[in-house]
Write an enzyme that holds these catalytic residues in place. Structure first.
Site, PDB file in Angstrom:
ATOM      1  N   GLU A  56     137.003  29.169 -43.549  1.00  0.00           N
ATOM      2  CA  GLU A  56     136.380  30.433 -43.897  1.00  0.00           C
ATOM      3  C   GLU A  56     134.945  30.306 -44.397  1.00  0.00           C
ATOM      4  O   GLU A  56     134.224  31.298 -44.430  1.00  0.00           O
ATOM      5  CB  GLU A  56     137.262  31.139 -44.927  1.00  0.00           C
ATOM      6  CG  GLU A  56     138.654  31.358 -44.382  1.00  0.00           C
ATOM      7  CD  GLU A  56     139.689  31.657 -45.444  1.00  0.00           C
ATOM      8  OE1 GLU A  56     140.678  32.328 -45.127  1.00  0.00           O
ATOM      9  OE2 GLU A  56     139.520  31.230 -46.591  1.00  0.00           O
ATOM     10  N   ARG A  85     139.027  36.466 -42.987  1.00  0.00           N
ATOM     11  CA  ARG A  85     138.639  35.060 -42.899  1.00  0.00           C
ATOM     12  C   ARG A  85     137.770  34.624 -44.071  1.00  0.00           C
ATOM     13  O   ARG A  85     136.708  34.042 -43.892  1.00  0.00           O
ATOM     14  CB  ARG A  85     137.892  34.819 -41.577  1.00  0.00           C
ATOM     15  CG  ARG A  85     137.901  33.366 -41.139  1.00  0.00           C
ATOM     16  CD  ARG A  85     137.368  33.238 -39.735  1.00  0.00           C
ATOM     17  NE  ARG A  85     137.439  31.877 -39.272  1.00  0.00           N
ATOM     18  CZ  ARG A  85     137.505  31.529 -37.979  1.00  0.00           C
ATOM     19  NH1 ARG A  85     137.518  32.444 -37.053  1.00  0.00           N
ATOM     20  NH2 ARG A  85     137.557  30.278 -37.630  1.00  0.00           N
ATOM     21  N   CYS A  86     138.201  34.973 -45.276  1.00  0.00           N
ATOM     22  CA  CYS A  86     137.489  34.411 -46.426  1.00  0.00           C
ATOM     23  C   CYS A  86     138.477  34.279 -47.560  1.00  0.00           C
ATOM     24  O   CYS A  86     139.516  34.907 -47.560  1.00  0.00           O
ATOM     25  CB  CYS A  86     136.299  35.265 -46.837  1.00  0.00           C
ATOM     26  SG  CYS A  86     136.613  36.493 -48.100  1.00  0.00           S
ATOM     27  N   GLN A 120     151.626  35.617 -41.906  1.00  0.00           N
ATOM     28  CA  GLN A 120     150.905  34.441 -42.391  1.00  0.00           C
ATOM     29  C   GLN A 120     151.638  33.782 -43.551  1.00  0.00           C
ATOM     30  O   GLN A 120     151.236  32.719 -44.007  1.00  0.00           O
ATOM     31  CB  GLN A 120     149.498  34.836 -42.848  1.00  0.00           C
ATOM     32  CG  GLN A 120     148.596  35.329 -41.724  1.00  0.00           C
ATOM     33  CD  GLN A 120     147.207  35.705 -42.186  1.00  0.00           C
ATOM     34  OE1 GLN A 120     146.726  36.772 -41.832  1.00  0.00           O
ATOM     35  NE2 GLN A 120     146.527  34.855 -42.956  1.00  0.00           N
TER      36      GLN A 120
END
Ligand code: FES
Ligand code: FES
Lengths: 168, 811
Positions: free
Chosen positions: B765, B395-396, B248
């Site tokens: 998110e 995902r936050c 990422q």
């Protein structure tokens, strides 16, 4: 390690290869045939990323040996579009934003294809059940359902018109 | 039938999602025609044709000539001394090229340890002892995957088991030390706090109401459908290391590799090709990556390593694992006055969280949420246990889910304590629109918000009043129905360089745009999409700014040899940082284009005004030069004295974070016999500021909601008392399918960010952050009258059934 010569028809083309008895069908497809659209996401037959159609039924190709496909017919995501024309399912996934990272997508589309063959006009509930063997971590499934509904409608419209060319 | 050639005419004109039936007063702003497809258009994704035809290129699809395979031997113990590693039988196996142990790495220049993103250290391969179950012990390299897997079984490791430390509270007693390599023999890693303790204590002393709760957010795993992997290709002749990696953050990883290995950074190329989902799990550097790169150095061959799902779930970074002890205070009028929180963060065997350096607990201090209060004090302690290291996001944004879950649960508890409906209680306590920019008691400056508008809209969409009446009737009949609200505030877009860095590298991000003579463009960014649709949304940003059709803008990311340096994609930072950089770079190009247009039209620059895709003479718009004409002139007829070409780069350092928000309302029905929770409806009203592509935003929200449902009801990584992972496969760790995932109902409000060049905020998110407390609040709401005050997530049928049984409802 025993080796066997197998002959399978993949996306309409006949291929023969000598393979190890233990070679998984998914590795045969990805590595021997270089059809890397079929993916691998787990080791417990849970995710469905590896789904292909073998003799008309969707199978998780991580859970079959290549030798089991001997003499059979395999359809993978690469065989879906014809002469640059997308299959209504591919079109539906694009049109309805049925994918994000795209990793689950080939398996999802192949499962949906089998579903629509069995049940051309599925309800939302039937679509959800129909693809429940395929995990998607990105989309939340709403738009996958819409994509399959789109394809179902388009295929129906095509059938009603009695022609391959579906209406716009 | 759609032909591929039609691809960019397939733009669907804007039907407004499922929120259409609700008057919004918040229209998506569109300033360009559909042939340009700038911001606000529901442009179909440019990346999709390859994915829907099986032509994506993920790391495991990379096949290089002479490539060999790596597999890893992993520990069957959570804590054990390594007495001996005997690889002779493996090495004698036909097809096995090498076995690499920790001792080998040590001999190669202390490569057996590596730094974590939090400046802690982590073993690549152990030389003395293992500290978590499934820890990497040694790497086996062989001619094919099957042979490598066979050889793993032929490596014999002699262990002397040590007691595992699974419970973080027990770990604090220091009876067994996890990290004996450290100078101080303690499992306590760090203490961190935010807010004003004295002021908070004073507020609590004066409080008319107080509530408290112990809230645990368990270990979970991102479980992107693609696992992690690498193909490392070292060329001994050119001394060039080419790496394909599920990354990422390819640039940051290149720098880490350079620092760890000593290879010069210009000789390392990291390519992050198509990524099958990231969610934070592809931010850390795992031991397997380092082993794979070393294996290529050692063998001089391209080496592929792809982890199995079980390895992925058992050894890669986890998320959450926060034990929170929270108290809330309110005055006699039911206004929240303060929040006091003590938290224990179970870090596992290393502090390998993916947080900015100054923030060991991430942005957890956002935990006062959407509510205006006088004071707050937050403490977090990090502790080592014999579990895999981590602390990634799932995902936050950094630790925001933990914060939001806690404040939203506490708000519900307080609403009940003061006897008010949770919706009314929230409306009363929200930070008001006129209070923005709002300075929070823990030091954040919220950029913009209108919390009341979002909650009112959600209440209207779901008909909140009717639901409460239905619930009352059902309760009469003994049926269990609950309504849960979550009104969250996110904090994303790290971040301003004064506060945010990772290993010292500031968290700016970048864009580089080149306009070709024929008016087509190449735009490269320092981020990396893992499904977010950057190839489309970034093209729309360039289209918005320059009027070039988005179809004519080729977006590239992920190759460190070509993309400008950036910190990557996680924590919803792409739009706030790289998206802004794209807009700023486009504006630099627009400024140069103005000079060229003035020269071509023989007028002064000040006589020109911009209109969608051209500079035109004020008052006589027929005299104009389009961006395409200007691009051609930039290479064929540029003004004397000016540099030829039309390109620009921007490194964008945001002045602040952005603060997306929203209100979610969830309706659940509970089966009294089985304890099963059925999510009947879920309305999500999100506000992420200005919207680049509504279709993609909806997709991000729906996906995030399902990833919020997952930990609320299903997912948890469980360990037994020996530190064995009991959730190490997808048969044990349950991801929601299309059946469990409800039909999400979306709505939106739009409150632009005042400081972002496009007014956008970041969205991927928010729903993962906002959904779990809405679901948990709904379940507790259904059971409140029976005496249930709190249930930790995941709220499994077993837990609900137990609660029903404890309260005499079922037997
Ligand atoms: S790879 Fe997961 S089911 Fe086949
Ligand atoms: S689109 Fe990423 S897993 Fe489905």
């Amino acid at each position: 390690m025993s080796r066997h010569t197998i002959t399978v028809t993949v996306n309409g083309q006949s291929v023969s290869r000598e393979v190890d008895a233990r070679l998984l069908l998914v590795h045969f497809i990805r590595e021997e045939l270089s059809l890397t659209g079929t993916h691998i996401g787990c080791d417990t037959t849970s995710c469905g990323a590896c789904t292909v159609i073998l003799n008309g039924r969707s199978v998780k190709s991580c859970t079959a040996f290549a030798v089991q496909a001997d003499g059979g017919e395999i359809e993978t995501i690469e065989g879906l579009a014809q002469d640059g024309t997308l299959h209504p399912l591919q079109e539906g996934f694009w049109e309805k934003h049925g994918l994000q990272c795209g990793f689950c997508t080939p398996g999802m589309i192949m499962s949906a294809k089998e579903l629509l063959t069995r049940n051309p006009k599925p309800t939302e509930e039937e679509i959800r059940r129909g693809v429940s063997g395929n995990l998607c971590r990105c989309t939340g499934y709403n738009k996958i359902v819409e994509a399959i509904e789109y394809a179902s409608a388009k295929l129906q419209a095509g059938d009603d018109a009695g022609t391959e060319e579906a209406t716009q | 039938m759609t032909h591929l050639d039609d691809r960019f005419e397939q733009h669907t004109p804007a039907p407004e999602g499922s929120s259409e039936n609700v008057p919004t007063g918040d229209e998506v702003r569109i300033t360009t025609p559909s042939k340009v497809c700038g911001m606000g258009h529901r442009m179909k994704r440019k990346e999709d044709p390859r994915f829907i035809q099986g032509k994506g290129n993920y790391v495991d699809d990379v096949k290089l000539p002479g490539m060999v395979y790596m597999d890893l031997v992993r520990s069957p113990h959570a804590h054990a001394k390594i007495l001996d590693i005997d690889a002779s039988e493996a090495l004698a196996t036909e097809g096995v090229l090498a076995v690499i142990t920790g001792k080998d790495l040590e001999a190669a220049g202390n490569l057996h340890w590596m730094p974590t993103l939090m400046s802690d250290t982590q073993m690549v391969l152990p030389t003395e002892k293992v500290v978590y179950y499934a820890q990497e012990i040694c790497a086996v390299i062989a001619t094919d995957r099957y042979t490598a897997a066979d050889a793993v079984e032929k490596v014999f490791v002699d262990y002397e088991p040590l007691p595992a430390v699974v419970d973080p509270f027990e770990a604090l007693e220091d009876k067994v030390i996890v990290r004996e390599d450290k100078e101080t023999k303690t499992n306590h890693i760090w203490h961190w706090e935010a807010g004003d303790k004295a002021a908070t204590d004073a507020v609590f002393d004066a409080a008319a109401h107080r509530v408290e709760a112990s809230i645990y957010l368990p270990r979970i795993h991102v479980a992107s459908i693609e696992t992690c992997g690498m193909v490392a290709n070292y060329n001994k002749a050119t001394e060039h290391m080419q790496i394909y990696m599920t990354s990422q953050a390819p640039h940051a990883h290149r720098t880490v590799f350079a620092l760890v290995s000593g290879l010069p950074e210009h000789k390392i190329q990291i390519i992050s090709p198509d990524i099958g989902g990231g969610f934070g799990g592809k931010v850390p550097v795992y031991p397997g990556y380092v082993c794979c790169a070393v294996a290529s150095l050692v063998t001089g061959k391209p080496v592929k390593w792809i982890e199995d799902r079980s390895e992925n779930l058992q050894a890669d970074s986890f998320a959450r694992d926060y034990h929170m002890q929270a108290e809330m205070a309110a005055d006699s009028e039911g206004r929240i006055t303060g929040l006091r929180v003590k938290t224990l963060s179970d870090c596992g065997a290393a502090d390998a969280a993916a947080n900015p350096s100054k923030f060991p607990a991430g942005l957890y201090s956002i935990c006062t949420g959407s509510y205006d209060m006088k004071a707050a004090h937050v403490e977090v302690d990090g502790v080592y246990t014999t579990k895999p290291p981590g602390g990634v996001a799932y995902r936050c944004s950094f630790r925001v889910t933990e914060a939001v879950h806690m404040i939203e649960r506490m708000t519900d508890l307080m609403a009940h304590e003061v006897g008010e409906d949770p919706a009314e209680f929230r409306l009363k306590n929200f930070i008001k629109p006129e209070q923005f920019p709002y300075k929070s008691p823990t030091g954040w400056e919220y950029d913009s918000g209108n919390y009341e508008a979002a909650l009112r809209k959600a209440m209207k969409m779901i008909d909140y009043g009717a639901l409460r009446r239905e619930q009352a009737e059902k309760r009469e009949r003994g049926e269990l129905m609950g309504i849960g609200i979550s009104s969250f505030t996110e904090v994303v877009g790290a971040g301003p360089s004064r506060d945010f860095d990772i290993l010292g590298i500031k968290m700016f991000d970048s864009a580089e745009i080149r306009i070709h003579p024929t008016g087509k463009a190449l735009a490269r960014f320092g981020t990396k999409s893992q499904g977010q649709g950057h190839e489309t949304t970034y093209a729309q940003i360039v289209a918005e700014e320059l009027g070039l059709p988005a179809a004519d803008v080729q977006v590239e990311e992920g190759d460190t040899d070509t993309a400008p340096y950036g910190l990557g994609t996680y924590a919803s930072r792409s739009t706030p940082t790289a998206g802004a950089a794209g807009a700023m770079a486009a504006r630099k190009i627009k400024a140069k284009a103005r000079k060229i247009a003035a020269y071509l039209l023989e007028v002064g620059e000040d006589d020109l005004e911009w209109d969608v895709d051209k500079w035109q003479v004020k008052g006589s718009p027929e005299q104009a030069k389009t961006i395409q004409e200007i691009a051609f002139a930039a290479y064929t007829d540029h003004p004397p004295g000016m540099e030829a070409g039309l390109e620009a780069t921007d490194y964008y350092d945001p002045p602040n974070l952005t603060f997306p928000f929203g209100s979610y309302i969830c309706v659940v029905d509970i089966d009294k016999g089985t304890g099963e929770v059925h999510v009947r409806r879920f309305v999500a009203v999100d506000d992420c500021g200005n919207i680049i592509n509504p279709m993609i935003v909806e997709g991000q929200i729906e996906g995030g909601l399902t990833m919020g449902l997952a930990p609320a009801l299903f997912e948890e990584i469980v360990y037994d008392e020996n530190g064995q992972n009991l959730s190490g496969t997808l048969a044990d760790y349950l991801l929601p399918t299309a059946v469990e995932s409800p039909k999400w109902e979306l709505g939106k409000t739009i409150t632009p960010s005042p400081h972002h060049p496009l007014g956008a905020k970041g969205v991927g998110e928010s729903p993962t952050v906002g959904a779990p407390p809405a679901i948990a609040n709904a379940v507790v709401d259904a059971l409140w009258h029976l005496g249930v005050r709190h249930l930790d997530i995941p709220i499994t049928p077993q837990k609900v059934w137990q609660a029903l049984r404890d309260n005499g409802v079922t037997d």
